[in-house]
Design an enzyme around this catalytic site. Structure first.
Site, PDB file in Angstrom:
ATOM      1  N   ASP A 289       0.861  -1.175   0.000  1.00  0.00           N
ATOM      2  CA  ASP A 289       0.000   0.000   0.000  1.00  0.00           C
ATOM      3  C   ASP A 289       0.905   1.237   0.000  1.00  0.00           C
ATOM      4  O   ASP A 289       2.141   1.132   0.062  1.00  0.00           O
ATOM      5  CB  ASP A 289      -0.965   0.000   1.196  1.00  0.00           C
ATOM      6  CG  ASP A 289      -2.186   0.885   0.921  1.00  0.00           C
ATOM      7  OD1 ASP A 289      -2.124   1.725  -0.006  1.00  0.00           O
ATOM      8  OD2 ASP A 289      -3.200   0.752   1.628  1.00  0.00           O
TER       9      ASP A 289
HETATM   10  C1  GLC Z   1      -4.177   4.110  -0.131  1.00  0.00           C
HETATM   11  C2  GLC Z   1      -5.099   3.013   0.212  1.00  0.00           C
HETATM   12  C3  GLC Z   1      -5.358   2.028  -0.853  1.00  0.00           C
HETATM   13  C4  GLC Z   1      -5.288   2.662  -2.213  1.00  0.00           C
HETATM   14  C5  GLC Z   1      -3.930   3.270  -2.387  1.00  0.00           C
HETATM   15  C6  GLC Z   1      -3.714   3.883  -3.735  1.00  0.00           C
HETATM   16  O1  GLC Z   1      -3.602   4.777   0.872  1.00  0.00           O
HETATM   17  O2  GLC Z   1      -5.007   2.422   1.467  1.00  0.00           O
HETATM   18  O3  GLC Z   1      -6.568   1.387  -0.640  1.00  0.00           O
HETATM   19  O4  GLC Z   1      -5.555   1.724  -3.188  1.00  0.00           O
HETATM   20  O5  GLC Z   1      -3.663   4.219  -1.388  1.00  0.00           O
HETATM   21  O6  GLC Z   1      -4.476   5.002  -3.943  1.00  0.00           O
END
Ligand code: GLC
Length: 758
Positions: A289
């Site tokens: 993430d």
């Molecule tokens: C975030 C999230 C995730 C998302 C990612 C990209 O912080 O936790 O769910 O897909 O960033 O945007």
């Protein structure tokens, strides 16, 4: 140029590279050909080029604290092999073309958070799940894929399959609620919808299961917080939807921010290597993430970036989302012998495999076509599906004196800050949704009944407490004026329809709340409206279950419409005027108060269960609150009523594993409207080697009944459904007594008992 056979070895491959771009080669779907192709390519790749494939960059700082700098340069020099969050379709093609200037012309994986629709926005996932309609949910994912691939995206960070038992957590809106069985079915439907039958089809959008794992169990519902749970609970309650999504063929998976059994997921070898790859056989790639590798230092398991990146690759992570820790340090770690070239090669190979499966080597732009995009986006059919999805997600929570449905000619005072706001029908995850196409609630009602007046009536939030900076500014004197105007309007109407709840900024990522009730200013308005003596219909708009018990008394009817998406107004009007009889059923328990959280239907009995009405003091309950929820899992009313007969069992004593058991009920529509009922089957294992939940959903069926019609619904009960994880984490069933429950929600059920022995 299209080459059928190419020998990718030695001089042959060298000549091939000189003469043709790699994408020109045949994309034979067989694994052998793929392996050969990628091996040949990798033999020709430098270490830097390999590390570039592990790097994911973004120009978007909407879902994390920063964006990547110098993206174009990084794509061009091959140090960024993947990108996400390019929001302007205009710049998409030029970005994809940049990869063409790299030495090997390796195409980009191009992702975006397409969570509940691309341009056509469907209800938020929690709302969608209340339809219990996996076929329809699959269709919504398909439409999202068709719209998004036409603009050049090939990857979405969806579905979020985290089980959620804590509505304080703002991200419950992105998931399918609290039940692992239903959550699994929906996860599968979404993966299939996005990816289609074959990733290489031009409208297939690679899905990414998230967040592995247990992110939904953040302590106290505070986003990014620690999780801590037993292995049995992981296996029984939290892991199943991820597993189903893996089995459905999701080609990628995202690490979660939290720790799992003490080790942050992004550094957790047990999670990604032992469980995901070795036990479950996951064949796709693992992406972190946002910035999660860097955050290993904050977790306190890595001293510096180098150690963090090493821990991640050791755990089984293949791609680094925006932290750029892998690209910055793995080369040095390799020199020092702290990581091996095999580890880097494995990660690089998995990323290249995804590109190959997507057909990107053949055509890096795939389905990209502005003309096609214009034709397939926001079409009448897509909007119709958005309407169907909104209709099926709406849950009728209360309908005193059957005031709903309204007569078409009823004089309506429509009140509410969110009632005529297009953008507010979306969520924080609708970056690309086209708000201009949204039918607001006001406009939807107007289409069916011109006898409607409208005023805002209230501001959304009066909260000025520190750290609630996402909330709108509050003006107290303005508020009074707004309320007065609403009351005046109401006095001249037959019925008040009040659209109240959470605004878009109050749920989603980093939107945890300790107080999940209606903001005071909205409650005051609701009270004043009720005091006019006119009937009040409350359309609750929300991204989470809310503690609305006290407020319910100010409304005669309450419809939970979630955040309904593009066709919001059309769907809401159809429900208000009875063109559609609401059928949604809650997939997450509504607590009476925050103090009850976590609250969920499939809880344990405990050694001292509280039995309603009893006076014994030393039992598991509160002295200031009931145990029961405001609305249980599975709950949802209809304009009609259904009666259930007792359960008939084909057998009550079964022996051995060759037997089958059928449980049947007769269901009658006892009201005046045709209606759809979701018949729910739950099981309980009375005595087992580990404590089992009081009830677990094992099956359900949706049936449509005309007024007066009776239908028999039969469920096959299988040994598979009796299985559970014991304390050695063995998955099996145990002999003994069971109870089967069939009913309209998790509490209002008929029951029957049977014994099944080995
Ligand atoms: C975030 C999230 C995730 C998302 C990612 C990209 O912080 O936790 O769910 O897909 O960033 O945007």
């Amino acid at each position: 140029m299209y080459l059928k056979t190419i020998k990718y070895t030695g001089i042959g491959f060298f000549i091939f590279i000189l003469c043709y771009s790699p994408r020109c080669s045949a994309q034979d779907i067989s694994k052998k050909d793929r392996d050969k192709y990628i091996s040949a390519m990798m033999r020709n790749m430098t270490l830097d080029e390999k590390l570039g494939q592990l790097n994911l960059v973004t120009p978007m700082a909407k879902t994390g604290p920063f964006a990547t700098k110098n993206i174009n340069l990084k794509i061009m020099d091959g140090s960024a092999g993947n990108v996400y969050g390019i929001l302007s379709a205009g710049s998409m093609h030029s970005k994809l073309m940049l990869a063409d200037s790299t030495r090997l012309k390796i195409p980009l994986i191009n992702g975006l958070d397409i969570i509940h629709g691309y341009k056509t926005i469907f209800p938020i996932p929690l709302g969608l799940s209340c339809s219990w309609d996996t076929i329809m949910i699959e269709k919504t994912a398909r439409v999202a894929a068709i719209e998004a691939t036409a603009v050049g995206y090939n990857w979405t960070f969806s579905p979020m399959v985290d089980i959620t038992r804590d509505p304080r957590w703002g991200r419950v809106m992105e998931g399918s609620g609290e039940d692992p069985y239903l959550g699994g079915l929906i996860a599968r439907a979404m993966v299939k919808g996005y990816q289609g039958p074959d990733l290489k089809n031009e409208t297939s959008l690679m899905s990414c299961i998230k967040h592995f794992a247990m992110y939904g169990a953040a302590e106290a519902g505070r986003d990014y917080n620690t999780t801590d749970m037993s292995m049995i609970s992981m296996y029984q309650n939290y892991l199943p939807p991820y597993k189903v999504a893996v089995d459905a063929g999701a080609a990628s998976i995202m690490t979660s921010f939290n720790e799992v059994d003490g080790v942050p997921a992004t550094a957790n070898k047990w999670l990604f290597t032992d469980l995901l790859r070795n036990e479950w056989g996951f064949k796709g790639f693992v992406v972190t993430d946002f910035n999660a590798i860097q955050e290993l230092m904050n977790h306190g398991v890595a001293a510096d970036t180098k150690e963090a990146a090493r821990l991640a690759i050791n755990a089984g992570v293949d791609m680094d989302m925006v932290s750029e820790s892998m690209i910055a340090t793995l080369k040095q770690s390799l020199k020092e012998g702290k990581v091996t070239i095999n580890q880097i090669d494995d990660a690089c190979r998995r990323v290249l495999e995804a590109k190959y499966k997507l057909g990107l080597f053949q055509n890096p732009y795939r389905n990209y076509s502005p003309d096609k995009a214009a034709k397939v986006t926001l079409t009448a059919e897509n909007k119709l599906l958005a309407k169907e999805a909104a209709l099926k997600s709406i849950v009728l929570l209360k309908n005193d004196n059957k005031i709903l449905p309204l007569k078409k000619e009823t004089k309506i005072a429509l009140v509410g800050n969110l009632a005529n706001n297009q953008r507010e029908m979306f969520s924080m995850w609708s970056f690309t949704g086209d708000a201009n196409n949204v039918v607001t609630i006001l406009n939807g009602i107007k289409k069916q009944n011109s006898n409607v007046t409208f005023t805002l009536g209230t501001q959304v939030n009066n909260d000025t407490v520190f750290n609630r900076k996402n909330f709108e500014k509050y003006d107290a004197s303005e508020q009074l004026k707004m309320e007065d105007e609403a009351v005046n309007l109401a006095q001249n109407a037959d019925v008040i329809v009040a659209v109240l709840g959470e605004s878009l900024g109050m749920s989603g990522e980093a939107k945890s709340r300790t107080d999940i009730s209606l903001p005071d200013c909205q409650r005051n308005l609701l009270k004043k409206l009720k005091a006019t003596g006119k009937p009040v219909v409350w359309l609750l708009i929300n991204g989470r279950p809310m503690t609305i018990e006290a407020d319910m008394r100010y409304a005669d009817a309450v419809l939970d419409i979630w955040r309904p998406g593009t066709s919001a107004g059309d769907a809401v009007a159809d429900v208000l005027f009875g063109n559609y009889n609401p059928s949604g059923k809650l997939t997450m328990t509504f607590p009476r108060s925050v103090g009850q959280i976590p609250i969920y239907y499939n809880h344990k009995n405990t050694g001292r269960p509280y039995i309603p009405g009893q006076t014994e003091k030393f039992v598991s309950n509160y002295i200031d609150e009931q145990n029961s929820p405001l609305f249980p899992f599975g709950y949802g009313l209809s304009y009609t009523s259904f009666s259930y007969s007792n359960i008939t069992l084909s057998d009550t004593l079964l022996q051995g594993d060759k037997r089958t058991l059928i449980a049947s009920v007769q269901i009658t529509n006892t009201g005046k409207y045709a209606g759809e009922e979701t018949v729910q089957l739950y099981l309980n294992d009375k005595v087992a080697s580990v404590a089992r939940p009081v009830k677990e959903l094992k099956n359900f069926r949706k049936i449509m009944l005309q007024p007066g019609e009776t239908r028999e619904v039969s469920f096959k009960i299988t040994l598979e459904q009796l299985k559970f994880y014991n304390s050695s984490l063995k998955y099996n069933w145990e002999s003994g007594a069971f109870t089967v429950y069939i009913g309209t929600d998790s509490e209002d059920v008929k029951e029957a008992k049977f014994t099944w022995n080995k």
